[in-house]
Scaffold this active site. Structure first.
Site, PDB file in Angstrom:
ATOM      1  CB  CYS A  58      -9.323  -3.432  -6.628  1.00 18.27           C
ATOM      2  SG  CYS A  58      -9.430  -1.747  -6.010  1.00 18.27           S
ATOM      3  CG  HIS A 101       0.258  -4.611 -13.958  1.00 19.43           C
ATOM      4  ND1 HIS A 101      -0.986  -4.807 -13.391  1.00 19.43           N
ATOM      5  CD2 HIS A 101       1.099  -4.345 -12.932  1.00 19.43           C
ATOM      6  CE1 HIS A 101      -0.900  -4.658 -12.085  1.00 19.43           C
ATOM      7  NE2 HIS A 101       0.355  -4.372 -11.772  1.00 19.43           N
ATOM      8  CD  GLU A 111      -5.398  -1.997 -12.364  1.00 15.61           C
ATOM      9  OE1 GLU A 111      -5.933  -0.936 -12.750  1.00 15.61           O
ATOM     10  OE2 GLU A 111      -4.690  -2.075 -11.331  1.00 15.61           O
ATOM     11  CB  SER A 124       4.319  -3.437  -5.857  1.00 16.62           C
ATOM     12  OG  SER A 124       3.401  -2.386  -5.601  1.00 16.62           O
ATOM     13  CG  ASN A 145       1.029   0.516  -5.248  1.00 19.31           C
ATOM     14  OD1 ASN A 145       1.455   1.003  -4.209  1.00 19.31           O
ATOM     15  ND2 ASN A 145       0.688  -0.766  -5.330  1.00 19.31           N
TER      16      ASN A 145
END
Length: 408
Positions: free
Chosen positions: A148, A176, A178, A314, A316
């Site tokens: 992203c 995580h 990311e 997820s 978010n």
């Protein structure tokens, strides 16, 4: 903003019509009130912003294009491309294989890869160490890269403040994908430490103040700091960046708390703060901000319950659930299949990592009002599926097409 070629199976005529209608009404995105879908016995308040974001659509387009253009080749994903079970299942059905699970556990040995294999980097990005490993095999690591752009923006911000000799504090979930990637990129340039929440931030601040013995830090933050991290030197000039999907208010609170600890530690006047605390501004992505603000706007309405749709892993999506839980009974589901009946529901308790079976989630009222939103990796088609299933409990399925036509 660029539009992407996303498979039609993820689209929804109803949701597309609603989003386009709201966009035309509010091009500056200043109205965060929900969209009312009034079906009589059931009223659905749909969040102003939800569903696929720029980074997810970008990743899906690249991944499916890669599959279409490389028939006969072995195609791998480092791990789940995004945290959505439907999308990842579709990729698996097209022959893609995952090299690792979301925690980084190896599913396919690196030794099994060949130089002519294709490896897709997921939307979360990856570590410099994995890039080097792929390079050693003979695979160009970033040839099929779906990272992203907003994740890359965080990496760039970390590099920028590293160049000015600041230590980076990453607000994120240490395990995580990311955060692992951001930690790897940041520590290449500067000492880096990860804090997962405000509680860990309070503990880190104790080391900034020098109230705890330095040696205790290395056990307390084990696995969350870069090699050679010197707690007595590397917490004197700091900046805060974050995993892009974290709760915006928490990231801001963490940055403010660290800033205040630095001010108190060094007795800084306003014009001296920058010498010890970097202005990183907000490193959350626009979609995270929009979706969270839309939930806040949605919660201003009176309702009986909230349903949040998205992958159970997820980040978010879980933060949208957190916001809703503060005000209403909230049910976190991955698809319409979790709506067993008007009385029974399967839903995810992300606090304890377990799926629950609940009854009586829809109150026996003449008119039921519910709030509905979804995470940034959830297809609109799934949200429409949830609406359709709910209407089915009231015998109102035929009203869906009428509602879509009204917004067209």
């Amino acid at each position: 903003m660029k539009t992407f070629n996303v498979p039609i199976i993820y689209r929804s005529p109803l949701i597309s019509a609603i989003k386009q209608h709201r966009k035309q009404q509010d091009r500056m995105k200043k109205d965060f009130s929900p969209t009312l879908l009034d079906f009589g016995p059931v009223r659905i308040l749909l969040a102003r912003h939800f569903g696929f974001c720029y980074g997810v659509e970008n990743a899906i387009e690249i991944a499916f294009k890669t599959i279409d253009e490389n028939e006969g080749k072995r195609i791998f994903l480092l791990s789940e491309m995004i945290h959505n079970p439907q999308v990842n299942s579709d990729l698996l059905s097209r022959g893609v294989r995952f090299l690792m699970d979301t925690s980084g556990k190896q599913l396919i040995p690196w030794e099994d890869l060949r130089s002519d294999d294709i490896v897709i980097i997921p939307a979360f990005g990856t570590t410099l160490e994995i890039e080097a490993r792929l390079q050693a095999i003979g695979i160009t690591p970033l040839q099929y890269n779906t990272t992203c752009p907003f994740v890359e923006r965080v990496w760039n911000k970390a590099e920028q403040i590293a160049a000015r000799e600041y230590t980076v504090i990453v607000h994120g979930k240490p395990k995580h994908e990311e955060t692992r990637a951001t930690f790897s990129h940041s520590r290449f340039h500067t000492p880096t430490v990860v804090v997962k929440d405000m509680e860990e931030t309070h503990r880190l601040a104790e080391y900034i103040h020098g109230r705890k013995p330095a040696e205790q830090f290395y056990e307390e933050f084990k696995g969350q700091y870069s090699e050679g991290f010197d707690v007595t030197r590397h917490l004197q000039r700091v900046g805060v960046v974050n995993q892009t999907t974290m709760l915006a208010s928490e990231t801001q609170a963490i940055a403010d708390y660290i800033k205040q600890a630095i001010i108190e530690k060094f007795g800084l006047a306003d014009d001296q703060v920058a010498a010890h605390f970097a202005d990183t501004r907000d490193t959350l992505c626009y979609a995270t901000n929009d979706n969270q603000t839309a939930v806040t706007g949605m919660l201003e309405a009176t309702a009986d319950l909230a349903i949040v749709v998205g992958g159970y892993n997820s980040s978010n999506t879980s933060h949208l659930v957190e916001l809703c839980e503060e005000k209403l009974p909230t049910y976190f589901i991955s698809s319409e299949e979790k709506l067993l009946s008007a009385n029974e529901i399967l839903h995810w308790d992300f606090h304890h990592h377990q799926e629950l079976h609940s009854t009586g989630y829809l109150p026996g009222k003449e008119v039921v009002t519910l709030l509905l939103t979804s995470g940034a990796s959830c297809p609109d088609a799934v949200v429409e599926g949830v609406i359709r299933k709910l209407l089915g409990f009231y015998g109102l399925e035929e009203k869906l097409e009428e509602k879509a036509a009204a917004f067209s």
